[in-house]
Design a protein around this motif. Structure first.
Motif, PDB file in Angstrom:
ATOM      1  N   MET A 109       0.837  -1.207   0.000  1.00 28.58           N
ATOM      2  CA  MET A 109       0.000   0.000   0.000  1.00 28.58           C
ATOM      3  C   MET A 109       0.870   1.254   0.000  1.00 28.58           C
ATOM      4  SD  MET A 109      -3.318  -1.015   2.392  1.00 28.58           S
ATOM      5  CE  MET A 109      -2.519  -0.458   3.842  1.00 28.58           C
ATOM      6  N   LEU A 110       1.934   1.216   0.760  1.00 26.46           N
ATOM      7  CA  LEU A 110       2.850   2.343   0.832  1.00 26.46           C
ATOM      8  C   LEU A 110       3.500   2.616  -0.525  1.00 26.46           C
ATOM      9  CD1 LEU A 110       4.057   4.347   2.859  1.00 26.46           C
ATOM     10  CD2 LEU A 110       5.788   2.636   3.392  1.00 26.46           C
ATOM     11  N   MET A 111       3.892   1.571  -1.219  1.00 24.03           N
ATOM     12  CA  MET A 111       4.487   1.734  -2.552  1.00 24.03           C
ATOM     13  C   MET A 111       3.487   2.341  -3.535  1.00 24.03           C
ATOM     14  SD  MET A 111       7.074  -1.436  -3.207  1.00 24.03           S
ATOM     15  CE  MET A 111       6.255  -2.761  -2.364  1.00 24.03           C
ATOM     16  N   LYS A 112       2.236   1.955  -3.431  1.00 26.45           N
ATOM     17  CA  LYS A 112       1.214   2.531  -4.305  1.00 26.45           C
ATOM     18  C   LYS A 112       1.030   4.018  -4.024  1.00 26.45           C
ATOM     19  CE  LYS A 112      -1.267  -1.716  -5.179  1.00 26.45           C
ATOM     20  NZ  LYS A 112      -2.484  -2.482  -5.038  1.00 26.45           N
ATOM     21  N   LEU A 113       1.048   4.382  -2.742  1.00 24.99           N
ATOM     22  CA  LEU A 113       0.952   5.804  -2.392  1.00 24.99           C
ATOM     23  C   LEU A 113       2.121   6.585  -2.976  1.00 24.99           C
ATOM     24  CD1 LEU A 113      -0.154   5.600   1.354  1.00 24.99           C
ATOM     25  CD2 LEU A 113      -1.530   6.403  -0.582  1.00 24.99           C
ATOM     26  N   ARG A 114       3.301   5.984  -2.917  1.00 31.55           N
ATOM     27  CA  ARG A 114       4.484   6.650  -3.460  1.00 31.55           C
ATOM     28  C   ARG A 114       4.413   6.751  -4.982  1.00 31.55           C
ATOM     29  NH1 ARG A 114       7.003  10.355  -4.337  1.00 31.55           N
ATOM     30  NH2 ARG A 114       9.115  10.223  -5.102  1.00 31.55           N
ATOM     31  N   GLU A 115       3.991   5.682  -5.637  1.00 31.50           N
ATOM     32  CA  GLU A 115       3.880   5.678  -7.095  1.00 31.50           C
ATOM     33  C   GLU A 115       2.896   6.736  -7.591  1.00 31.50           C
ATOM     34  OE1 GLU A 115       2.831   1.675  -8.079  1.00 31.50           O
ATOM     35  OE2 GLU A 115       4.831   0.909  -7.610  1.00 31.50           O
ATOM     36  N   GLU A 116       1.840   6.950  -6.820  1.00 31.26           N
ATOM     37  CA  GLU A 116       0.837   7.952  -7.196  1.00 31.26           C
ATOM     38  C   GLU A 116       1.219   9.346  -6.688  1.00 31.26           C
ATOM     39  OE1 GLU A 116      -3.077   6.610  -6.129  1.00 31.26           O
ATOM     40  OE2 GLU A 116      -2.712   4.623  -6.992  1.00 31.26           O
ATOM     41  N   GLU A 117       2.411   9.441  -6.127  1.00 32.43           N
ATOM     42  CA  GLU A 117       2.956  10.701  -5.626  1.00 32.43           C
ATOM     43  C   GLU A 117       2.069  11.359  -4.564  1.00 32.43           C
ATOM     44  OE1 GLU A 117       4.088  13.157  -8.926  1.00 32.43           O
ATOM     45  OE2 GLU A 117       5.544  11.689  -9.638  1.00 32.43           O
ATOM     46  N   LEU A 118       1.437  10.532  -3.774  1.00 36.64           N
ATOM     47  CA  LEU A 118       0.634  11.034  -2.657  1.00 36.64           C
ATOM     48  C   LEU A 118       1.490  11.240  -1.408  1.00 36.64           C
ATOM     49  CD1 LEU A 118      -2.537   8.855  -3.224  1.00 36.64           C
ATOM     50  CD2 LEU A 118      -2.252  11.281  -3.742  1.00 36.64           C
ATOM     51  N   ILE A 119       2.661  10.616  -1.395  1.00 36.60           N
ATOM     52  CA  ILE A 119       3.645  10.836  -0.332  1.00 36.60           C
ATOM     53  C   ILE A 119       5.013  11.029  -0.985  1.00 36.60           C
ATOM     54  CG2 ILE A 119       2.385   9.561   1.460  1.00 36.60           C
ATOM     55  CD1 ILE A 119       4.275   7.206   0.947  1.00 36.60           C
ATOM     56  N   SER A 120       5.903  11.701  -0.289  1.00 35.76           N
ATOM     57  CA  SER A 120       7.255  11.928  -0.806  1.00 35.76           C
ATOM     58  C   SER A 120       8.128  10.702  -0.529  1.00 35.76           C
ATOM     59  CB  SER A 120       7.870  13.158  -0.137  1.00 35.76           C
ATOM     60  OG  SER A 120       8.121  12.889   1.228  1.00 35.76           O
ATOM     61  N   GLN A 121       9.309  10.694  -1.146  1.00 30.39           N
ATOM     62  CA  GLN A 121      10.245   9.595  -0.897  1.00 30.39           C
ATOM     63  C   GLN A 121      10.690   9.588   0.555  1.00 30.39           C
ATOM     64  OE1 GLN A 121      11.124   7.156  -3.218  1.00 30.39           O
ATOM     65  NE2 GLN A 121      11.963   6.165  -1.392  1.00 30.39           N
ATOM     66  N   GLU A 122      10.884  10.758   1.115  1.00 27.71           N
ATOM     67  CA  GLU A 122      11.280  10.864   2.523  1.00 27.71           C
ATOM     68  C   GLU A 122      10.188  10.291   3.437  1.00 27.71           C
ATOM     69  OE1 GLU A 122      12.179  14.289   5.831  1.00 27.71           O
ATOM     70  OE2 GLU A 122      12.865  14.655   3.780  1.00 27.71           O
ATOM     71  N   GLU A 123       8.939  10.624   3.159  1.00 25.94           N
ATOM     72  CA  GLU A 123       7.825  10.073   3.945  1.00 25.94           C
ATOM     73  C   GLU A 123       7.757   8.562   3.785  1.00 25.94           C
ATOM     74  OE1 GLU A 123       4.559  13.669   3.957  1.00 25.94           O
ATOM     75  OE2 GLU A 123       4.921  12.591   2.060  1.00 25.94           O
ATOM     76  N   PHE A 124       7.940   8.107   2.566  1.00 27.88           N
ATOM     77  CA  PHE A 124       7.949   6.657   2.300  1.00 27.88           C
ATOM     78  C   PHE A 124       8.999   5.975   3.164  1.00 27.88           C
ATOM     79  CE2 PHE A 124       9.786   3.007   0.197  1.00 27.88           C
ATOM     80  CZ  PHE A 124       8.672   2.261  -0.159  1.00 27.88           C
ATOM     81  N   ASN A 125      10.221   6.520   3.175  1.00 30.64           N
ATOM     82  CA  ASN A 125      11.314   5.920   3.948  1.00 30.64           C
ATOM     83  C   ASN A 125      11.016   5.921   5.442  1.00 30.64           C
ATOM     84  OD1 ASN A 125      12.715   5.550   1.547  1.00 30.64           O
ATOM     85  ND2 ASN A 125      13.967   7.376   1.816  1.00 30.64           N
ATOM     86  N   GLN A 126      10.459   7.017   5.936  1.00 32.89           N
ATOM     87  CA  GLN A 126      10.143   7.111   7.366  1.00 32.89           C
ATOM     88  C   GLN A 126       9.064   6.103   7.763  1.00 32.89           C
ATOM     89  OE1 GLN A 126       9.090  11.234   7.820  1.00 32.89           O
ATOM     90  NE2 GLN A 126      11.207  11.905   8.048  1.00 32.89           N
ATOM     91  N   ILE A 127       8.015   6.017   6.961  1.00 32.82           N
ATOM     92  CA  ILE A 127       6.923   5.091   7.274  1.00 32.82           C
ATOM     93  C   ILE A 127       7.407   3.651   7.156  1.00 32.82           C
ATOM     94  CG2 ILE A 127       4.625   4.284   6.587  1.00 32.82           C
ATOM     95  CD1 ILE A 127       4.131   7.205   5.586  1.00 32.82           C
ATOM     96  N   SER A 128       8.212   3.375   6.151  1.00 29.78           N
ATOM     97  CA  SER A 128       8.746   2.028   5.970  1.00 29.78           C
ATOM     98  C   SER A 128       9.606   1.623   7.166  1.00 29.78           C
ATOM     99  CB  SER A 128       9.555   1.965   4.679  1.00 29.78           C
ATOM    100  OG  SER A 128       9.950   0.654   4.412  1.00 29.78           O
ATOM    101  N   LYS A 129      10.400   2.549   7.651  1.00 32.44           N
ATOM    102  CA  LYS A 129      11.231   2.277   8.835  1.00 32.44           C
ATOM    103  C   LYS A 129      10.354   1.960  10.050  1.00 32.44           C
ATOM    104  CE  LYS A 129      14.801   4.294  11.742  1.00 32.44           C
ATOM    105  NZ  LYS A 129      15.665   5.462  11.976  1.00 32.44           N
ATOM    106  N   LEU A 130       9.300   2.740  10.237  1.00 39.27           N
ATOM    107  CA  LEU A 130       8.371   2.485  11.350  1.00 39.27           C
ATOM    108  C   LEU A 130       7.685   1.132  11.208  1.00 39.27           C
ATOM    109  CD1 LEU A 130       6.747   6.019  11.743  1.00 39.27           C
ATOM    110  CD2 LEU A 130       8.368   4.908  13.302  1.00 39.27           C
ATOM    111  N   ASN A 131       7.341   0.770   9.973  1.00 36.95           N
ATOM    112  CA  ASN A 131       6.716  -0.537   9.736  1.00 36.95           C
ATOM    113  C   ASN A 131       7.656  -1.675  10.104  1.00 36.95           C
ATOM    114  OD1 ASN A 131       4.276   0.468   8.839  1.00 36.95           O
ATOM    115  ND2 ASN A 131       4.892   0.445   6.689  1.00 36.95           N
ATOM    116  N   ARG A 132       8.931  -1.533   9.751  1.00 40.08           N
ATOM    117  CA  ARG A 132       9.893  -2.575  10.110  1.00 40.08           C
ATOM    118  C   ARG A 132      10.046  -2.697  11.616  1.00 40.08           C
ATOM    119  NH1 ARG A 132      12.412  -0.130   5.925  1.00 40.08           N
ATOM    120  NH2 ARG A 132      14.027   0.817   7.217  1.00 40.08           N
TER     121      ARG A 132
END
Length: 75
Positions: free
Chosen positions: A37-60
């Motif tokens: 879901m996070l990758m889809k948000l990033r692909e649709e440019e609804l979140i920035s790469q920085e936000e993607f990285n931060q959320i992904s880190k929290l998910n891990r």
């Protein structure tokens, strides 16, 4: 380079991998669903790469996936 072939006779009981628990499997599944879901948000440019990285880190951190760190280029 030296290569050694291991046979079942050479292995010790410490080399056995433990079977993941039901909770670990659920965490792994949830982690991958959220990452998709996070990758889809990033692909649709609804979140920035920085936000993607931060959320992904929290998910891990939250799901502690078995394979997640292997599939990610950021710790």
């Amino acid at each position: 380079m030296r290569m050694t072939q291991l046979s079942p006779n050479n292995q010790t009981s410490n080399n056995k991998l433990s079977k993941p628990t039901e909770e670990q499997l659920q965490n792994e599944l949830h982690f991958h669903l959220v990452e998709n879901m996070l990758m889809k948000l990033r692909e649709e440019e609804l979140i920035s790469q920085e936000e993607f990285n931060q959320i992904s880190k929290l998910n891990r951190q939250k799901f502690n996936p078995l394979l997640g760190p292997l599939m990610c280029d950021k710790p």
